[in-house]
Design an enzyme around this catalytic site. Structure first.
Site, PDB file in Angstrom:
ATOM      1  N   LYS A  14      21.284 -23.788  -2.007  1.00 26.11           N
ATOM      2  CA  LYS A  14      22.208 -24.314  -2.988  1.00 26.11           C
ATOM      3  C   LYS A  14      21.625 -24.410  -4.157  1.00 26.11           C
ATOM      4  CE  LYS A  14      20.469 -29.057  -1.577  1.00 26.11           C
ATOM      5  NZ  LYS A  14      20.474 -30.008  -0.667  1.00 26.11           N
ATOM      6  N   ARG A  18      25.529 -41.573   2.257  1.00 26.71           N
ATOM      7  CA  ARG A  18      25.994 -40.451   1.257  1.00 26.71           C
ATOM      8  C   ARG A  18      27.388 -39.804   1.971  1.00 26.71           C
ATOM      9  NH1 ARG A  18      22.162 -35.700  -0.740  1.00 26.71           N
ATOM     10  NH2 ARG A  18      22.979 -34.759   1.266  1.00 26.71           N
ATOM     11  N   TYR A  62       9.564 -31.049 -34.529  1.00 26.03           N
ATOM     12  CA  TYR A  62      10.617 -32.120 -34.830  1.00 26.03           C
ATOM     13  C   TYR A  62      10.002 -33.553 -34.703  1.00 26.03           C
ATOM     14  CZ  TYR A  62      14.576 -28.918 -34.324  1.00 26.03           C
ATOM     15  OH  TYR A  62      15.533 -27.931 -34.619  1.00 26.03           O
TER      16      TYR A  62
HETATM   17  C1  LIG Z   1      19.540 -29.834   0.408  1.00 21.55           C
HETATM   18  C2  LIG Z   1      19.564 -30.281   1.760  1.00 21.55           C
HETATM   19  C3  LIG Z   1      18.683 -29.666   2.676  1.00 21.55           C
HETATM   20  C4  LIG Z   1      17.405 -29.209   2.341  1.00 21.55           C
HETATM   21  O1  LIG Z   1      16.344 -30.360   2.113  1.00 21.55           O
HETATM   22  P1  LIG Z   1      14.854 -29.835   1.721  1.00 21.55           P
HETATM   23  O2  LIG Z   1      14.193 -31.283   1.645  1.00 21.55           O
HETATM   24  O3  LIG Z   1      15.133 -29.063   0.354  1.00 21.55           O
HETATM   25  O4  LIG Z   1      14.403 -29.050   2.750  1.00 21.55           O
HETATM   26  C5  LIG Z   1      19.082 -30.133   4.191  1.00 21.55           C
HETATM   27  N1  LIG Z   1      20.095 -30.648   4.334  1.00 21.55           N
HETATM   28  C6  LIG Z   1      21.136 -31.039   3.587  1.00 21.55           C
HETATM   29  C7  LIG Z   1      22.383 -31.703   3.828  1.00 21.55           C
HETATM   30  C8  LIG Z   1      20.998 -31.005   2.222  1.00 21.55           C
HETATM   31  O5  LIG Z   1      21.859 -31.277   1.201  1.00 21.55           O
END
Ligand SMILES: *Cc1c(COP(=O)(O)O)cnc(C)c1O
Length: 383
Positions: free
Chosen positions: A41, A137, A276
């Site tokens: 993702k 969540r 700046y």
């Molecule tokens: C992003 C995510 C993961 C991966 O988590 P990491 O800590 O980056 O390994 C696993 N499960 C879900 C549901 C996620 O949203």
């Protein structure tokens, strides 16, 4: 080395061997009954989806994304592996999905949308039910499971998986809450078993920290994100790991290097201010490298007067504020810097290294956020 766009003033190098090294490490670590799901993702945690997916597909058996659009992109990139869509998918996003696109579902509304997608297209999307075991969540509480399974079966939707997610496994070295969540997940699995007569094939709850620390979280699918890119989820996870295991640690190799070039050279007299807001004033005659990278690219503005970059194998402090597309670094003590010299923002140069964890902590965030905010517009190349 080849770049997609040789005119790019900055670029990200992806080390394919390190990626494979990290993925193989997890492939070996997780149980042999579990498949390895590579979480890609957020543009593969900023690494670039189109570069990561074809390479990671050499080892990973599944991909995990947040949106349906990311899943469609992976399909266009080629590998015909199963893809788990883990985020909320509104009805308008249900198109061009095939029966290897698995959806994580937390509500009966989603089930209705998926049923109507099937009526429209004939495609039966496999679904995984998310159980809330304490993260509050996504997911439904354990006692709401029977109702959700009823509506799935009424609409003849295939439930092929059950999932949950830990709330604080990477935040602490005390893992009682993770154990409570695991216990609730096991109770959920008993409910599912009663509802379906047998457990569906895909049971998953892990993330990098869980996969590093607790074998019992593997179940049949291990979801690994940050650590496939060569990063520990947190110092706490690293500490927990070393308290359990003596001897050699897990050797994760960072995959990403962020580079640019010195764009201009500036001479500053003692007493003159820079940038700046005039937040930095030279205490001696100074030489600055003007670097064509700024907060719009993901170099956090809070690194003004805090960060450092590498030039000619040496460390140069960021001076003054970070601008939208430009920052300045003090190279007074680095001889012979000239326009066009390579600058490393994240990664190694010679003996020196700037880790993303350093920049993240200086900008009061975590490696995940710093990586995920690297602009998708930056050219990514495999090296
Ligand atoms: C992003 C995510 C993961 C991966 O988590 P990491 O800590 O980056 O390994 C696993 N499960 C879900 C549901 C996620 O949203």
């Amino acid at each position: 080395m080849e770049f997609d766009d040789p005119r790019a003033g900055q670029w990200i190098e992806i080390d394919g061997n390190s990626l494979i090294h990290n993925l193989e490490l997890f492939r070996k670590t997780i149980g042999k009954d579990a498949s390895l799901l590579a979480v890609v993702k957020a543009n593969a945690y900023g690494h670039g989806l189109s570069k990561i997916v074809p390479k990671a597909a050499e080892v990973a058996e599944w991909f995990g994304v947040h949106t349906a659009e990311e899943a469609r992109q992976i399909r266009r990139l080629g590998p015909n592996v199963p893809i788990l869509i883990m985020g909320f998918v509104p009805p308008s996003e249900l198109y061009d999905l095939d029966c290897n696109h698995h959806l994580v579902v937390s509500s009966s509304q989603s089930l209705e949308w998926i049923a109507s997608y099937r009526q429209r297209t004939g495609v039966k999307l496999p679904i995984h039910i998310k159980v809330d075991t304490g993260a509050k969540r996504q997911g439904v509480p354990v006692d709401a499971l029977p109702k959700l399974f009823d509506s799935a079966s009424q609409q003849s939707i295939d439930v092929v998986g059950v999932a949950s997610h830990f709330a604080n496994i990477e935040d602490t070295i005390e893992h009682e809450f993770a154990r409570v969540q695991l216990q609730r997940f096991r109770e959920a699995l008993e409910v599912v078993q009663r509802e379906l007569k047998e457990l569906p094939p895909y049971i998953h709850a892990s993330c990098s920290a869980a996969a590093l620390l607790f074998r019992e979280t593997d179940f049949t699918l291990a979801r690994v994100g940050i650590s496939m890119y060569g990063h520990w989820p947190s110092r706490e996870t690293r500490l927990s790991w070393s308290m359990e295991h003596q001897g050699d640690g897990v050797n994760l190799h960072p995959v990403l290097t962020w580079k640019t070039l010195v764009g201009q050279f500036q001479l500053v007299d003692r007493g003159e201010s820079v940038g700046y807001g005039r937040t930095w004033t030279a205490r001696r005659p100074s030489q600055l490298a003007v670097i064509p990278v700024g907060y719009a690219d993901g170099y956090s503005r809070s690194l003004g007067n805090r960060g450092r970059v590498l030039i000619r194998g040496r460390s140069a402090s960021v001076v003054g504020r970070v601008c939208m597309n430009i920052l300045m670094a003090d190279v007074t003590d680095i001889p012979d810097v000239s326009v066009g010299d390579e600058v490393v923002l994240i990664g190694r140069q010679g003996e020196e290294e700037v880790q993303v964890e350093e920049l993240a902590s200086l900008s009061e965030t975590i490696n995940y956020e710093f990586l995920a905010r690297l602009s998708p517009a930056i050219t990514r190349s495999m090296v």
